[in-house]
Design a protein around this motif. Structure first.
Motif, PDB file in Angstrom:
ATOM      1  N   GLN A 169       0.823  -1.215   0.000  1.00 50.90           N
ATOM      2  CA  GLN A 169       0.000   0.000   0.000  1.00 50.90           C
ATOM      3  C   GLN A 169       0.855   1.263   0.000  1.00 50.90           C
ATOM      4  O   GLN A 169       0.448   2.303  -0.523  1.00 50.90           O
ATOM      5  N   ASN A 170       2.019   1.193   0.584  1.00 51.35           N
ATOM      6  CA  ASN A 170       2.918   2.364   0.621  1.00 51.35           C
ATOM      7  C   ASN A 170       3.922   2.286  -0.530  1.00 51.35           C
ATOM      8  O   ASN A 170       5.122   2.382  -0.336  1.00 51.35           O
ATOM      9  N   LYS A 171       3.413   2.133  -1.734  1.00 50.92           N
ATOM     10  CA  LYS A 171       4.297   1.936  -2.874  1.00 50.92           C
ATOM     11  C   LYS A 171       5.132   3.185  -3.126  1.00 50.92           C
ATOM     12  O   LYS A 171       4.615   4.282  -3.237  1.00 50.92           O
ATOM     13  N   SER A 172       6.406   2.954  -3.250  1.00 53.57           N
ATOM     14  CA  SER A 172       7.328   4.051  -3.568  1.00 53.57           C
ATOM     15  C   SER A 172       8.056   3.788  -4.872  1.00 53.57           C
ATOM     16  O   SER A 172       8.993   4.505  -5.224  1.00 53.57           O
TER      17      SER A 172
ATOM     18  N   ASP B  21       5.703  -5.127  -6.557  1.00 52.01           N
ATOM     19  CA  ASP B  21       5.515  -5.697  -5.219  1.00 52.01           C
ATOM     20  C   ASP B  21       6.860  -6.125  -4.631  1.00 52.01           C
ATOM     21  O   ASP B  21       7.152  -5.878  -3.459  1.00 52.01           O
ATOM     22  N   PHE B  22       7.691  -6.781  -5.446  1.00 51.54           N
ATOM     23  CA  PHE B  22       8.976  -7.260  -4.959  1.00 51.54           C
ATOM     24  C   PHE B  22       9.851  -6.102  -4.490  1.00 51.54           C
ATOM     25  O   PHE B  22      10.415  -6.127  -3.384  1.00 51.54           O
ATOM     26  N   VAL B  23       9.992  -5.080  -5.333  1.00 52.87           N
ATOM     27  CA  VAL B  23      10.879  -3.951  -5.003  1.00 52.87           C
ATOM     28  C   VAL B  23      10.377  -3.239  -3.755  1.00 52.87           C
ATOM     29  O   VAL B  23      11.161  -2.881  -2.852  1.00 52.87           O
ATOM     30  N   THR B  24       9.065  -3.045  -3.671  1.00 55.99           N
ATOM     31  CA  THR B  24       8.497  -2.328  -2.524  1.00 55.99           C
ATOM     32  C   THR B  24       8.755  -3.087  -1.220  1.00 55.99           C
ATOM     33  O   THR B  24       9.171  -2.494  -0.214  1.00 55.99           O
ATOM     34  N   ILE B  25       8.510  -4.405  -1.231  1.00 50.99           N
ATOM     35  CA  ILE B  25       8.703  -5.198  -0.016  1.00 50.99           C
ATOM     36  C   ILE B  25      10.187  -5.313   0.319  1.00 50.99           C
ATOM     37  O   ILE B  25      10.580  -5.242   1.492  1.00 50.99           O
ATOM     38  N   TYR B  26      11.015  -5.477  -0.714  1.00 59.51           N
ATOM     39  CA  TYR B  26      12.466  -5.587  -0.478  1.00 59.51           C
ATOM     40  C   TYR B  26      12.985  -4.322   0.193  1.00 59.51           C
ATOM     41  O   TYR B  26      13.799  -4.381   1.134  1.00 59.51           O
ATOM     42  N   LYS B  27      12.525  -3.139  -0.272  1.00 63.18           N
ATOM     43  CA  LYS B  27      12.952  -1.879   0.332  1.00 63.18           C
ATOM     44  C   LYS B  27      12.490  -1.795   1.792  1.00 63.18           C
ATOM     45  O   LYS B  27      13.197  -1.244   2.648  1.00 63.18           O
ATOM     46  N   GLY B  28      11.304  -2.371   2.080  1.00 63.70           N
ATOM     47  CA  GLY B  28      10.793  -2.344   3.447  1.00 63.70           C
ATOM     48  C   GLY B  28      11.587  -3.211   4.398  1.00 63.70           C
ATOM     49  O   GLY B  28      11.476  -3.064   5.624  1.00 63.70           O
ATOM     50  N   CYS B  29      12.400  -4.109   3.857  1.00 69.57           N
ATOM     51  CA  CYS B  29      13.216  -4.989   4.699  1.00 69.57           C
ATOM     52  C   CYS B  29      14.475  -4.290   5.214  1.00 69.57           C
ATOM     53  O   CYS B  29      15.188  -4.862   6.055  1.00 69.57           O
ATOM     54  N   PHE B  30      14.755  -3.092   4.706  1.00 69.43           N
ATOM     55  CA  PHE B  30      15.953  -2.360   5.118  1.00 69.43           C
ATOM     56  C   PHE B  30      15.552  -0.953   5.557  1.00 69.43           C
ATOM     57  O   PHE B  30      14.742  -0.288   4.895  1.00 69.43           O
ATOM     58  N   ILE B  31      16.118  -0.508   6.666  1.00 70.93           N
ATOM     59  CA  ILE B  31      15.812   0.819   7.202  1.00 70.93           C
ATOM     60  C   ILE B  31      16.980   1.754   6.897  1.00 70.93           C
ATOM     61  O   ILE B  31      18.144   1.413   7.110  1.00 70.93           O
ATOM     62  N   ASN B  32      16.620   2.925   6.388  1.00 70.35           N
ATOM     63  CA  ASN B  32      17.616   3.965   6.093  1.00 70.35           C
ATOM     64  C   ASN B  32      18.705   3.485   5.139  1.00 70.35           C
ATOM     65  O   ASN B  32      19.869   3.856   5.245  1.00 70.35           O
ATOM     66  N   GLU B  33      18.327   2.617   4.206  1.00 66.47           N
ATOM     67  CA  GLU B  33      19.269   2.165   3.181  1.00 66.47           C
ATOM     68  C   GLU B  33      18.594   2.283   1.821  1.00 66.47           C
ATOM     69  O   GLU B  33      17.414   1.968   1.664  1.00 66.47           O
TER      70      GLU B  33
ATOM     71  N   VAL C 279      18.172   0.707  -1.331  1.00 65.84           N
ATOM     72  CA  VAL C 279      18.383  -0.599  -1.970  1.00 65.84           C
ATOM     73  C   VAL C 279      17.464  -0.770  -3.179  1.00 65.84           C
ATOM     74  O   VAL C 279      17.288  -1.890  -3.669  1.00 65.84           O
ATOM     75  N   GLU C 280      16.900   0.336  -3.687  1.00 65.95           N
ATOM     76  CA  GLU C 280      15.953   0.228  -4.785  1.00 65.95           C
ATOM     77  C   GLU C 280      16.598  -0.371  -6.031  1.00 65.95           C
ATOM     78  O   GLU C 280      16.062  -1.306  -6.640  1.00 65.95           O
ATOM     79  N   SER C 281      17.759   0.161  -6.429  1.00 62.12           N
ATOM     80  CA  SER C 281      18.423  -0.341  -7.638  1.00 62.12           C
ATOM     81  C   SER C 281      18.836  -1.805  -7.463  1.00 62.12           C
ATOM     82  O   SER C 281      18.767  -2.603  -8.405  1.00 62.12           O
ATOM     83  N   GLU C 282      19.254  -2.139  -6.262  1.00 61.86           N
ATOM     84  CA  GLU C 282      19.621  -3.533  -5.979  1.00 61.86           C
ATOM     85  C   GLU C 282      18.418  -4.443  -6.120  1.00 61.86           C
ATOM     86  O   GLU C 282      18.491  -5.540  -6.710  1.00 61.86           O
ATOM     87  N   ALA C 283      17.257  -4.017  -5.596  1.00 64.56           N
ATOM     88  CA  ALA C 283      16.033  -4.808  -5.678  1.00 64.56           C
ATOM     89  C   ALA C 283      15.570  -4.941  -7.122  1.00 64.56           C
ATOM     90  O   ALA C 283      15.165  -6.033  -7.560  1.00 64.56           O
ATOM     91  N   VAL C 284      15.650  -3.835  -7.890  1.00 65.82           N
ATOM     92  CA  VAL C 284      15.222  -3.876  -9.292  1.00 65.82           C
ATOM     93  C   VAL C 284      16.085  -4.861 -10.068  1.00 65.82           C
ATOM     94  O   VAL C 284      15.592  -5.668 -10.868  1.00 65.82           O
ATOM     95  N   GLU C 285      17.399  -4.824  -9.839  1.00 67.12           N
ATOM     96  CA  GLU C 285      18.280  -5.727 -10.576  1.00 67.12           C
ATOM     97  C   GLU C 285      18.011  -7.191 -10.207  1.00 67.12           C
ATOM     98  O   GLU C 285      18.023  -8.067 -11.072  1.00 67.12           O
ATOM     99  N   LYS C 286      17.751  -7.457  -8.938  1.00 62.75           N
ATOM    100  CA  LYS C 286      17.475  -8.834  -8.526  1.00 62.75           C
ATOM    101  C   LYS C 286      16.236  -9.392  -9.226  1.00 62.75           C
ATOM    102  O   LYS C 286      16.240 -10.511  -9.750  1.00 62.75           O
ATOM    103  N   ILE C 287      15.170  -8.595  -9.254  1.00 64.90           N
ATOM    104  CA  ILE C 287      13.930  -9.089  -9.856  1.00 64.90           C
ATOM    105  C   ILE C 287      14.032  -9.142 -11.373  1.00 64.90           C
ATOM    106  O   ILE C 287      13.502 -10.052 -12.013  1.00 64.90           O
TER     107      ILE C 287
END
Length: 891
Positions: A791-794, A827-839, A841-849
């Motif tokens: 719901q808090n998609k960034s 969904d993957f990128v949003t949840i992956y970013k939520g797993c890290f605080i103050n980091e 990791v968007e580009s890292e999540a995008v590349e993984k997916i």
């Protein structure tokens, strides 16, 4: 261990190793110094004595030749195993067994071998039985491999009970009782000096030279070896066919019971024969093995009754109100009359001498007690009484066991038992009248008997006596019982199997109208579902225990860090980085199906197992087989003939998850690409496209419900008796190896699943501490974490320049982004970013997916300029994707 026994290579090596061990033990026996005349010689040395033609030397020479012949099985066994020929191994095992038997015969006839040799012979027999067991296992493995796969047709539930295991232990107990016949004396000869105990094992260990005992021993050891080989065959069925195992075990227990009964009868015959012919005092405790087998037979009968209750459909006839126990009651009464008749005076003497009357009453038990001191005719009467007790006792045991085991021959057995009881009552009664008729044969016998029982006769010349019997009362009582049985029509009950009943119904409509329609009592078409339903209370208690450890303030970041720490400090000390766990968690949020692929030993299966363990969830593992072709391999089969539905492990896991809706659950398909995933999992791909509350499976085309006391009881998790909803708390995980034994996963599967690649072995954990306590994340907590993050998609995949650039680069290879893939990426990128605080990791999540869902599809494409494509991905700073492209086609 059972898994290893199903491996042909392991069984083959075990056979060779055991045969070699038997050979060297035989060599040891041949090398031992003899214990009697040849204390400085052994079998090998005396066999080479060319100047003595005695029996012992000839036998030793034959043994030496035979011993060297047994080398051949050892030499050829390896070749036979490599050629996967098991029958040759069976012949070789029989050769070794024949040599061991030759040693037994030599020792029985000569007693030259020392005690250690006798012990080693016993050890070799045990080892050879193990060899036969392994060979039969290997033969059955070969048959299972070569015969074509067919659909399972199970008409019984024995596999879901403890009946096979209990039967297994009963067999072991019966076998142990059989062994006792070697150690319990057949008879004991009471004589001046030490008593003589006819113990068969003494022939082998103590050099007992009694001819009779030697014959008993040789016969018994032969029977014992045959029974042992039969037991080996039975025990091997326990692994492959438990229903056949139960059926064969029943015959085995009967065989042991017959052998122990014969053992008792031999002791009894010797006892009576010595008493009658030689007037020797003989005692016997040979009844002990038979008495122990009585207990085993009774318990096995109860077990077989339970087995048949589970596995049979009961046909009830209302025309005849007949109590099934009633015929057995008559057998009890007749047997009681036969036994109690021996308390009556079978022979009554009224002796008149010198104006006085003296009474001597001989009951059946008096004759049995004093037969050794009475005249020969009374000894014969005692023998008759013993035969009577044994026969009627045996008939009673058989009647009871046939009733308990629900044997279809029960009524025939009752008839035979009735006839036997009445016959013996009649014979005993007639024998009493025989003494009355023959009273004038020998007055001296009467005088001696009167003196034995303390009756003093002063004037033998004026002696007169009369003989009477009370046995007639027992005969009258038996006749009364017979009349009642005929009035109650106890013998009119017809024995008829279900198939015979069906045949009559089809051939004769008039008869079928007289029989009530078949009804099923206490019938359960799916016992596996019933077992799970009965565990509801256990599951509720377990849930209360889990809730005691429920997490207080759950976040994705806290979840990831907790699982990393829990895995590191667990008993396995698993090494997963926060990025690994975050990728797995984000994949769970993006799709209900995750595929973990890579080489063996990289932690694919361990990840979902340790994750579910850490959050106190459930993880059910389903082993995929290469023969799977359709959804029935997951769901199970319905047998139209037996009306039995046999669910597979996958269906049972879904059913269990429905009973535990609050628990976060994984169903793990291990090595899912051993078969083509589309063959057996295609229906689930379609279901995943539906809304969660509309995902349901129709298991059968009829309504399933069990019957208990004429009441229909529905299964808790089936709707309309045939439909199972896919629980919302279930996630499907698949592990996939990438080698020549597996199938390539298609784009259809990749598009619907999140894929996580394991490309390297995890480093060894060194700085671990004590295990930490689990934290309970239930389904609601996990689902809320995923939904709140979504719901808090960034991140907007459609507006991402990086996504657009990758799509342009892959367009020439016909690789595009559908709406499903874009949604999963967001969904993957949003949840992956939520797993890290103050980091960041968007580009890292995008590349993984992108790598797992899109770029990996290049594996099956032809790339003309791989270096150029690699450079273009490096310019986009997608270094992992560039490395993937660089190593394409390197294999």
């Amino acid at each position: 261990m059972i898994k290893l026994l199903k491996k042909q290579w392991f069984v083959g090596l075990s056979i060779i190793a055991t045969m070699i061990m038997v050979f060297f033990i035989n060599f040891w026996i041949m090398s031992l110094e003899l214990s009697w005349l040849y204390t400085s010689d052994n079998l090998l040395s005396i066999s080479l004595n060319q100047y003595n033609n005695g029996f012992n030397y000839i036998f030793a020479f034959i043994l030496m030749v035979f011993f060297y012949v047994t080398i051949l099985p050892i030499l050829f066994s390896g070749l036979i195993i490599l050629r996967k020929k098991s029958k040759g191994l069976l012949i070789q095992a029989f050769v070794l067994l024949a040599f061991v038997i030759s040693l037994i015969v030599f020792q029985s006839l000569t007693s030259y071998l020392p005690l250690l040799a006798s012990i080693l012979i016993i050890v070799n027999i045990v080892l050879l039985l193990c060899v036969f067991t392994l060979i039969i296992l290997r033969i059955k493995q070969s048959k299972n491999v070569t015969k074509p796969k067919t659909k399972e047709v199970k008409t019984v539930h024995s596999h879901n009970t403890n009946i096979p295991l209990t039967t297994y232990f009963i067999n072991i107990i019966a076998y142990a009782i059989l062994i006792t016949t070697f150690f319990i004396p057949i008879y004991t000869w009471v004589k001046p000096g030490p008593d003589y105990d006819a113990i068969m094992i003494n022939v082998l260990f103590s050099g007992d030279s009694s001819v009779i005992n030697l014959i008993y021993f040789l016969v018994n050891i032969t029977v014992f070896i045959v029974i042992s080989l039969y037991l080996v065959e039975i025990m091997s069925s326990y692994i492959f066919d438990k229903d056949k195992f139960i059926s064969q075990s029943k015959k085995f227990i009967k065989s042991v019971f017959i052998i122990t009964s014969l053992f008792f009868l031999v002791g009894l015959v010797v006892d009576i024969s010595y008493a009658i012919l030689y007037e020797e005092t003989i005692t016997s405790i040979s009844y002990i093995p038979m008495a122990l087998m009585f207990i085993v037979v009774f318990y096995n009968a109860l077990l077989m009754g339970k087995y048949k209750t589970i596995n049979q459909v009961i046909v009830k006839e209302k025309k005849k109100k007949f109590y099934h126990f009633e015929p057995l009651l008559y057998v009890f009464l007749l047997t009681a009359i036969t036994v109690l008749m021996n308390f009556l005076a079978i022979i009554k003497f009224d002796i008149v001498s010198g104006g006085y009357s003296h009474f001597v009453n001989l009951t059946g038990f008096d004759i049995l007690r004093d037969y050794a001191s009475l005249e020969e005719g009374y000894r014969i009467a005692a023998y008759l009484l013993v035969v009577m007790f044994i026969t009627v006792g045996f008939c009673l045991v058989v009647s009871i066991t046939s009733y308990l085991s629900k044997s279809k021959r029960f009524y025939s057995i009752v008839k035979v038992s009735t006839i036997v009881n009445v016959f013996f009552v009649f014979i005993v009664g007639i024998s009493g009248y025989y003494f009355q008729i023959a009273r004038d044969i020998n007055k001296a016998i009467v005088i001696d008997m009167a003196d034995f029982y303390g009756v003093t006769i002063t004037n033998t010349s004026a002696l007169s006596y009369t003989v009477a019997t009370d046995a007639i009362y027992g005969l009258i009582a038996s006749i009364v019982i017979l009349i009642i049985m005929f009035m109650r029509k106890a013998f009119d009950r017809e024995e008829m199997s279900l198939l015979e009943t069906a045949a009559i119904d089809n051939s004769n409509a008039t008869v079928s109208k007289e029989i009530e329609e078949e009804t099923i009592q206490d019938f359960d078409p799916c016992y596996s579902f019933t077992e799970l339903d009965l565990k509801t209370e256990i599951y509720n208690k377990d849930l209360l225990e889990r809730k005691k450890l429920i997490v207080k303030e759950p976040t994705l970041h806290a979840l990831v860090q907790f699982v990393v720490d829990y895995a590191k400090n667990s008993r396995l000390h698993l090494s997963y980085t926060p990025e690994d766990i975050a990728t797995f968690v984000a994949g769970l949020g993006a799709s209900k199906l995750s595929i973990l692929q890579g080489m063996s030993g990289t932690g694919k299966t361990s990840l979902p197992k340790i994750f579910s363990e850490a959050i106190y969830g459930n993880c059910d593992i389903i082993e995929v087989e290469s023969s799977w072709k359709d959804k029935n391999e997951l769901l199970g089969y319905y047998n139209e003939f037996s009306k039995i539905y046999t669910p597979k492990k996958f269906t049972l896991a879904l059913y269990k998850a429905r009973l535990n809706k609050e628990i976060f659950t994984f169903i793990l398909l291990d090595e899912m690409n051993l078969s083509r995933i589309e063959y057996y999992f295609s229906d689930f791909f379609s279901l995943m496209e539906s809304e969660e509350n509309q995902r349901e499976l129709k298991l059968v085309n009829i309504n399933l419900s069990r019957k208990e006391e004429d009441k229909d009881i529905d299964y808790l998790c089936l709707e309309n008796g045939h439909t199972l909803r896919i629980p919302e708390n279930v996630w499907f995980i698949g592990t996939a190896n990438r080698d020549e034994s597996t199938f390539v996963i298609s784009d259809k599967v990749y598009d619907r699943a999140h894929t996580m690649n394991f490309t390297k072995r995890a480093p060894k954990v060194r700085n671990y501490s004590d295990p930490i306590e689990k934290q309970y994340y239930d389904y609601k907590i996990m689902n809320d974490l995923f939904n709140n993050a979504k719901q808090n998609k960034s991140f907007d995949a459609e507006q991402s320049e990086l996504i657009k650039s990758v799509e342009e680069l892959l367009a020439p290879y016909n690789i595009s982004f559908g709406n499903r893939i874009l949604g999963q990426i967001e969904d993957f990128v949003t949840i992956y970013k939520g797993c890290f605080i103050n980091e960041d990791v968007e580009s890292e999540a995008v590349e993984k997916i992108l790598l797992s869902k899109v770029v990996s599809k290049l594996e099956v494409k032809t790339i003309e300029d791989k270096e150029k494509l690699e450079v273009q991905f490096r310019k986009l700073n997608l270094l992992a994707c560039a490395e993937f492209i660089k190593h394409l086609d390197e294999d």
